[in-house]
Design an enzyme around this catalytic site. Structure first.
Site, PDB file in Angstrom:
ATOM      1  N   GLY A  40      46.362  47.394  33.697  1.00 38.28           N
ATOM      2  CA  GLY A  40      47.518  47.250  32.801  1.00 38.28           C
ATOM      3  C   GLY A  40      48.743  47.036  33.664  1.00 38.28           C
ATOM      4  O   GLY A  40      48.976  47.804  34.610  1.00 38.28           O
ATOM      5  N   ALA A  43      51.168  50.151  33.958  1.00 37.44           N
ATOM      6  CA  ALA A  43      50.611  51.258  34.744  1.00 37.44           C
ATOM      7  C   ALA A  43      50.427  50.840  36.194  1.00 37.44           C
ATOM      8  O   ALA A  43      50.694  51.627  37.116  1.00 37.44           O
ATOM      9  CB  ALA A  43      49.289  51.708  34.125  1.00 37.44           C
ATOM     10  N   GLU A 141      53.556  43.109  28.287  1.00 42.21           N
ATOM     11  CA  GLU A 141      52.299  43.480  27.615  1.00 42.21           C
ATOM     12  C   GLU A 141      52.545  44.527  26.515  1.00 42.21           C
ATOM     13  O   GLU A 141      51.601  45.130  26.028  1.00 42.21           O
ATOM     14  CB  GLU A 141      51.278  44.012  28.626  1.00 42.21           C
ATOM     15  N   LEU A 222      55.523  33.240  45.311  1.00 42.90           N
ATOM     16  CA  LEU A 222      54.845  31.974  45.610  1.00 42.90           C
ATOM     17  C   LEU A 222      53.487  32.220  46.249  1.00 42.90           C
ATOM     18  O   LEU A 222      53.004  31.393  47.031  1.00 42.90           O
ATOM     19  CB  LEU A 222      55.733  31.138  46.546  1.00 42.90           C
ATOM     20  N   SER A 224      50.674  33.072  48.701  1.00 45.16           N
ATOM     21  CA  SER A 224      50.609  33.148  50.170  1.00 45.16           C
ATOM     22  C   SER A 224      51.803  32.449  50.832  1.00 45.16           C
ATOM     23  O   SER A 224      52.025  32.582  52.029  1.00 45.16           O
ATOM     24  CB  SER A 224      49.308  32.527  50.658  1.00 45.16           C
ATOM     25  N   ASP A 247      40.698  39.536  45.866  1.00 41.62           N
ATOM     26  CA  ASP A 247      40.986  39.606  44.430  1.00 41.62           C
ATOM     27  C   ASP A 247      42.504  39.680  44.258  1.00 41.62           C
ATOM     28  O   ASP A 247      43.135  40.638  44.718  1.00 41.62           O
ATOM     29  CB  ASP A 247      40.298  40.861  43.846  1.00 41.62           C
ATOM     30  N   ALA A 250      46.610  42.304  40.250  1.00 42.40           N
ATOM     31  CA  ALA A 250      47.622  43.340  40.522  1.00 42.40           C
ATOM     32  C   ALA A 250      48.471  43.077  41.769  1.00 42.40           C
ATOM     33  O   ALA A 250      49.290  43.926  42.127  1.00 42.40           O
ATOM     34  CB  ALA A 250      47.017  44.748  40.577  1.00 42.40           C
ATOM     35  N   ALA A 251      48.310  41.900  42.395  1.00 48.30           N
ATOM     36  CA  ALA A 251      49.191  41.595  43.533  1.00 48.30           C
ATOM     37  C   ALA A 251      50.640  41.491  43.046  1.00 48.30           C
ATOM     38  O   ALA A 251      51.570  42.037  43.666  1.00 48.30           O
ATOM     39  CB  ALA A 251      48.756  40.302  44.211  1.00 48.30           C
ATOM     40  N   GLY A 252      50.827  40.807  41.916  1.00 47.84           N
ATOM     41  CA  GLY A 252      52.179  40.699  41.344  1.00 47.84           C
ATOM     42  C   GLY A 252      52.716  42.068  40.933  1.00 47.84           C
ATOM     43  O   GLY A 252      53.910  42.347  41.076  1.00 47.84           O
ATOM     44  N   ASP A 253      51.831  42.914  40.420  1.00 41.41           N
ATOM     45  CA  ASP A 253      52.263  44.262  40.008  1.00 41.41           C
ATOM     46  C   ASP A 253      52.690  45.080  41.221  1.00 41.41           C
ATOM     47  O   ASP A 253      53.690  45.817  41.171  1.00 41.41           O
ATOM     48  CB  ASP A 253      51.121  44.979  39.275  1.00 41.41           C
ATOM     49  N   GLY A 288      39.955  44.900  42.409  1.00 37.83           N
ATOM     50  CA  GLY A 288      40.445  45.702  41.295  1.00 37.83           C
ATOM     51  C   GLY A 288      41.955  45.782  41.222  1.00 37.83           C
ATOM     52  O   GLY A 288      42.677  45.189  42.040  1.00 37.83           O
TER      53      GLY A 288
END
Ligand code: RIB
Length: 301
Positions: A40, A43, A141, A222, A224, A247, A250-253, A288
């Site tokens: 989410g 979270a 969301e 952007l 990498s 994966d 959640a990189a943006g999160d 994840g």
């Protein structure tokens, strides 16, 4: 004094299958690996900020099912103030079905459940937390009307309102005018600005359009290639980190949570984006959402 961060947003449980490639419509693929972990965008950003050293309160809504209670326990274990994570007896906790390919690219389908019922009334219960915060961080969301309400009350009381417009949705200028910072990826920036993003010149023009609509500062991530900042009318480009992507979920999160932690520590926006780049690069090397979010001790500098 430690400056507080309030995150108002979604909680999901992520059901993840990693495969060599994503299935085509109508196709069944065998051979995947399964992972269930908390997710989410709201979270994830709250947990990222807490693990990176922020003092974090989460305002959210889950169902009365085991997914919801387990998620709350995990947020609390990460040191998040969960007093305003409400439970909704009428709707299930949010669930996301995620598929990830061997390049780390994903596709995500979300059943919002209780997240779609986080209301202004729920936010009113958390007014005290918002009043004592320095930064209020949101995503898309939860209902847009709730996001607009939070942005309005937070801005009125002098808070820095940060919005990650994910998943992308048209936004009224009345909301954009309340934002200290918009953190968007390329496709979100393209949809919100109407500028097709093809090169750095178009990235800069997209930030100009967003600022003309009322946002004070914009960061466009952007991947990498790093990030682009428009702050007080000046442009800065921050180089990316080269890592082997497992994966991207959640990189943006992680990036959003990290920017807020650094701003809460008094760092400049440019320093905050450099820090966030390093944090997000760690997330993409692991599987994840919350299972991949880094701790401060893992981040150099
Ligand atoms: O940003 C990643 C998140 O998007 C996942 O954790 C999933 O729950 C969806 O909300």
């Amino acid at each position: 004094m430690e400056q507080k961060i309030v995150v108002v947003g979604s909680c999901n449980t992520d059901m993840v299958i990693s495969m060599e490639r994503l299935p085509l419509p109508g196709e069944t693929l065998l051979g995947g690996q399964f992972l269930m972990n908390p997710g989410g965008k709201g979270a994830n950003q709250a947990v990222a900020a807490a693990r990176l050293g922020g003092s974090v309160t989460l305002v959210a809504k889950v169902g009365t099912d085991p997914f919801g209670s387990r998620a709350i326990e995990q947020y609390a274990a990460d040191g998040i103030d969960v007093r305003y994570v409400n439970t909704d007896p009428s709707h299930p906790s949010g669930v996301a079905l995620i598929m990830v390919d061997s390049q780390g690219e994903n596709c995500i389908a979300v059943a919002s459940g209780a997240n779609a019922h986080l209301t202004a009334k729920d936010v009113d219960h958390a007014k005290q937390a918002i009043a004592s915060a320095h930064i209020v961080l949101m995503q898309l969301e939860i209902p847009l009307i709730t996001v607009e309400y939070v942005a309005h009350i937070a801005r009125q009381s002098g808070k820095l309102v940060v919005l990650n417009p994910a998943p992308a949705h048209p936004l009224p200028e009345s909301l954009l005018r309340n934002l200290y910072l918009l953190i968007a990826n390329e496709s979100e920036a393209e949809q919100l600005s109407g500028i097709p993003i093809t090169d750095m010149d178009s990235v800069a023009r997209a930030t100009d359009v967003l600022c003309a609509k009322g946002v004070a500062n914009v960061v466009i991530t952007l991947g990498s290639r790093g990030a682009f900042i428009r702050e007080h009318g000046c442009y800065h480009q921050i180089p990316g980190q080269q890592v082997k992507a497992v994966d991207a979920t959640a990189a943006g999160d992680t990036f959003c949570g990290a920017v807020c932690v650094a701003l809460a520590e008094g760092k400049s926006l440019t320093e905050a984006v450099r820090f966030a780049n390093r944090c997000a690069a760690i997330t993409v090397t692991r599987m994840g959402a919350q299972s991949s979010l880094p701790y401060r001790s893992e981040v150099k500098g």
